[in-house]
Design a protein around this motif. Structure first.
Motif, mmCIF file in Angstrom:
data_model
loop_
_atom_site.group_PDB
_atom_site.id
_atom_site.type_symbol
_atom_site.label_atom_id
_atom_site.label_comp_id
_atom_site.label_asym_id
_atom_site.label_seq_id
_atom_site.Cartn_x
_atom_site.Cartn_y
_atom_site.Cartn_z
ATOM 1 N N CYS A 224 0.813 -1.133 -0.144
ATOM 2 C CA CYS A 224 -0.033 0.128 0.050
ATOM 3 C C CYS A 224 0.901 1.273 0.026
ATOM 4 N N TYR A 225 0.319 2.477 -0.466
ATOM 5 C CA TYR A 225 1.053 3.714 -0.379
ATOM 6 C C TYR A 225 1.177 4.020 1.180
ATOM 7 N N SER A 226 2.459 4.485 1.253
ATOM 8 C CA SER A 226 2.742 5.092 2.565
ATOM 9 C C SER A 226 3.287 6.496 2.580
ATOM 10 N N LYS A 227 3.705 6.909 3.734
ATOM 11 C CA LYS A 227 4.636 8.050 3.772
ATOM 12 C C LYS A 227 5.888 8.217 2.918
ATOM 13 N N LYS A 228 6.312 6.753 2.771
ATOM 14 C CA LYS A 228 7.593 6.589 2.062
ATOM 15 C C LYS A 228 7.431 6.680 0.429
ATOM 16 N N THR A 229 6.001 6.466 -0.083
ATOM 17 C CA THR A 229 5.864 6.293 -1.648
ATOM 18 C C THR A 229 5.001 7.497 -2.022
ATOM 19 N N ALA A 230 4.382 8.013 -1.173
ATOM 20 C CA ALA A 230 3.213 9.223 -1.641
ATOM 21 C C ALA A 230 3.919 10.739 -1.313
ATOM 22 N N ILE A 231 3.280 11.599 -1.920
ATOM 23 C CA ILE A 231 3.740 12.910 -1.975
ATOM 24 C C ILE A 231 2.159 13.845 -2.107
ATOM 25 N N PHE A 232 2.240 14.381 -1.005
ATOM 26 C CA PHE A 232 0.959 15.322 -0.809
ATOM 27 C C PHE A 232 0.960 16.218 -1.873
ATOM 28 N N ASN A 233 -0.205 16.487 -2.882
ATOM 29 C CA ASN A 233 -0.498 17.421 -3.693
ATOM 30 C C ASN A 233 0.414 17.175 -4.933
ATOM 31 N N PHE A 234 1.226 16.199 -5.177
ATOM 32 C CA PHE A 234 2.071 15.956 -6.115
ATOM 33 C C PHE A 234 1.181 16.167 -7.553
ATOM 34 N N ASN A 235 -0.065 15.433 -7.615
ATOM 35 C CA ASN A 235 -0.616 15.410 -8.857
ATOM 36 C C ASN A 235 -1.235 16.809 -9.473
ATOM 37 N N SER A 236 -1.109 17.639 -8.485
ATOM 38 C CA SER A 236 -1.286 19.020 -9.041
ATOM 39 C C SER A 236 -0.193 19.915 -9.210
ATOM 40 N N ALA A 237 0.904 19.855 -8.345
ATOM 41 C CA ALA A 237 2.140 20.403 -8.627
ATOM 42 C C ALA A 237 2.712 20.222 -9.916
ATOM 43 N N ILE A 238 2.608 18.660 -10.418
ATOM 44 C CA ILE A 238 3.025 18.435 -11.646
ATOM 45 C C ILE A 238 2.892 19.081 -12.926
ATOM 46 N N ASN A 242 6.653 25.817 -11.401
ATOM 47 C CA ASN A 242 7.646 25.382 -10.311
ATOM 48 C C ASN A 242 6.693 24.624 -9.150
ATOM 49 N N ILE A 243 7.761 23.679 -8.854
ATOM 50 C CA ILE A 243 7.211 22.656 -7.708
ATOM 51 C C ILE A 243 8.166 23.131 -6.649
ATOM 52 N N VAL A 244 7.523 23.155 -5.356
ATOM 53 C CA VAL A 244 8.276 23.495 -4.063
ATOM 54 C C VAL A 244 7.999 22.388 -3.053
ATOM 55 N N ILE A 245 9.104 21.851 -2.746
ATOM 56 C CA ILE A 245 9.126 20.407 -1.805
ATOM 57 C C ILE A 245 9.321 21.174 -0.413
ATOM 58 N N THR A 246 8.127 20.853 0.368
ATOM 59 C CA THR A 246 8.125 21.188 1.546
ATOM 60 C C THR A 246 7.987 19.871 2.684
ATOM 61 N N GLU A 247 8.239 20.198 4.153
ATOM 62 C CA GLU A 247 7.901 18.948 4.948
ATOM 63 C C GLU A 247 6.585 18.351 5.096
ATOM 64 N N GLY A 248 5.602 19.387 5.429
ATOM 65 C CA GLY A 248 4.305 19.100 5.597
ATOM 66 C C GLY A 248 3.010 19.479 4.929
ATOM 67 N N VAL A 249 2.053 18.898 5.274
ATOM 68 C CA VAL A 249 0.737 19.319 4.383
ATOM 69 C C VAL A 249 0.537 20.860 4.597
ATOM 70 N N SER A 258 1.416 24.492 -6.521
ATOM 71 C CA SER A 258 2.989 24.479 -6.669
ATOM 72 C C SER A 258 3.397 23.496 -5.547
ATOM 73 N N GLY A 259 3.078 23.593 -4.377
ATOM 74 C CA GLY A 259 3.472 23.075 -2.910
ATOM 75 C C GLY A 259 3.230 21.596 -2.787
ATOM 76 N N VAL A 260 4.430 20.868 -2.575
ATOM 77 C CA VAL A 260 4.072 19.231 -2.350
ATOM 78 C C VAL A 260 4.543 19.218 -0.803
ATOM 79 N N GLY A 261 4.021 18.192 -0.390
ATOM 80 C CA GLY A 261 4.472 17.764 0.917
ATOM 81 C C GLY A 261 5.050 16.253 1.134
ATOM 82 N N THR A 262 6.335 16.076 1.736
ATOM 83 C CA THR A 262 6.843 14.631 1.671
ATOM 84 C C THR A 262 6.783 14.006 3.270
ATOM 85 N N PHE A 263 5.931 14.598 4.038
ATOM 86 C CA PHE A 263 5.660 14.014 5.403
ATOM 87 C C PHE A 263 6.930 13.917 6.243
#
Length: 352
Positions: A224-238, A242-249, A258-263
């Motif tokens: 299953c998807y987990s915090k290791k394999t999912a990226i929050f809002n990546f479906n929109s940011a792509i 510009n894609i901005v990688i942040t720590e959290g939601v 443009s903001g994505v969260g990697t948990f």
């Protein structure tokens, strides 16, 4: 002392807030915690070992990092080194426990073919949290008012509620892979969607003033998807320039499409592959982690720059995260203080 701070930050990010003594940190064990045996995992900061007094697992600090991030010992040691805690790296092989030797063997003998099979394996959505109610459909209920107030305070709006499936649980729960039940109370729920727009993952944020646990990520289930394999809002940011990688939601939502969260600060190889496989050469990638994690910023920047030329690091002079800054100020800082990931940029980051 700096070494201890980095070590504590690394463990706290993944295991929650510890109980502290002069030379010891006590956490909930990531391997056996069922909600009843609190703070049974002891980390000795002077002897550089850990031990769980509930399940009996133990080892050196590097083995704990390897287990938390599901990486081999070489990568775990690199993580320690990048954080300035090289003195906590793996000891000579003669001092490694039998359990650690087996872990080293299993992780280091994985073939390239095995990796390719795992990468191509189709993942299922994470099992959903019970008790979730969408704010879009239940905003008129009296019980929804505290959650709407919290969202408004964080600068989120109705579009964010719809876009991210933001909901809430007043008295919810989820099951861990071992079937133990974990309760979740008075928390917002944020949904993560795959590239096809379908739900794949969830995580929570408590709205209580002083929560015991501020945020919970869906548990890791095999396949299953987990915090290791999912990226929050990546479906929109792509779809953005510009894609901005942040720590959290919350930070990701603040930055809009443009903001994505990697948990978390530690971005996994699976998440990096997802980004690299789907970004175009004309898009810009910005790494905007908290400035108390410069080694993580440099590490992630270098990894991405190996594959994508237009990779930048945000040197944020305020020390505040994107959500605390607000959307306009956060973008002002991104545009004004970002540096390309090259030798000059790395030096500038370290001197900041």
């Amino acid at each position: 002392m700096i070494v201890l701070d980095y070590l504590e930050n690394l463990l706290t990010e993944n295991l929650g807030d510890p109980l502290k003594s002069e030379d010891e940190l006590r956490y909930n064990c990531p391997f056996c915690d069922d909600g009843r045996n609190k703070h049974k995992l002891y980390v000795s900061t002077d002897k550089r070992v850990w031990n769980c007094f509930n399940c009996g697992r133990s080892g050196y600090i590097t083995s704990l990092i390897a287990n938390i991030y599901d990486v081999d010992y070489k990568e775990a040691n690199n993580i320690a080194n990048s954080l300035g805690i090289s003195t906590l790296s793996i000891s000579p092989e003669s001092e490694i426990s039998d359990e650690e030797k087996l872990l080293v063997y299993v992780k280091n003998t994985t073939t390239n073919e095995d990796v390719a099979i795992n990468e191509d394996k189709e993942l299922k959505p994470a099992p959903f949290i019970t008790g979730y109610k969408s704010l879009k459909d239940n905003y008129m209920l009296p019980e929804a008012k505290p959650f709407l107030k919290y969202i408004n305070k964080r600068g989120f709006n109705s579009n964010d509620i719809v876009k991210h499936g933001i909901g809430y649980v007043t008295e919810g729960y989820f099951r861990k892979p071992n079937s133990d039940i974990v309760t979740v109370n008075n928390s917002l729920v944020f949904l993560t969607y795959g590239l096809d727009g379908n739900y794949i993952y969830w995580n929570t944020r408590s709205i209580e003033p002083n929560p015991y646990v501020k945020s919970i990520n869906a548990p890791i289930y095999d396949g299953c998807y987990s915090k290791k394999t999912a990226i929050f809002n990546f479906n929109s940011a792509i779809k953005e320039k510009n894609i901005v990688i942040t720590e959290g939601v919350p930070d990701a939502i603040t930055l809009g499409n443009s903001g994505v969260g990697t948990f978390g600060k530690q971005v996994t190889s699976e998440q990096i592959k997802l980004i690299i496989d789907n970004v175009s050469k004309d898009q810009n990638i910005y790494v905007m982690l908290d400035m108390d994690a410069k080694p993580y910023i440099e590490r992630l920047g270098r990894k991405l720059a190996n594959y994508h030329e237009n990779t930048y690091m945000v040197i944020n002079p305020t020390g505040k995260d994107a959500n605390s800054l607000g959307r306009d100020k956060a973008w002002e800082i991104i545009n004004a203080t970002s540096v390309k990931v090259d030798d000059y940029g790395i030096i500038k980051l370290k001197l900041s």
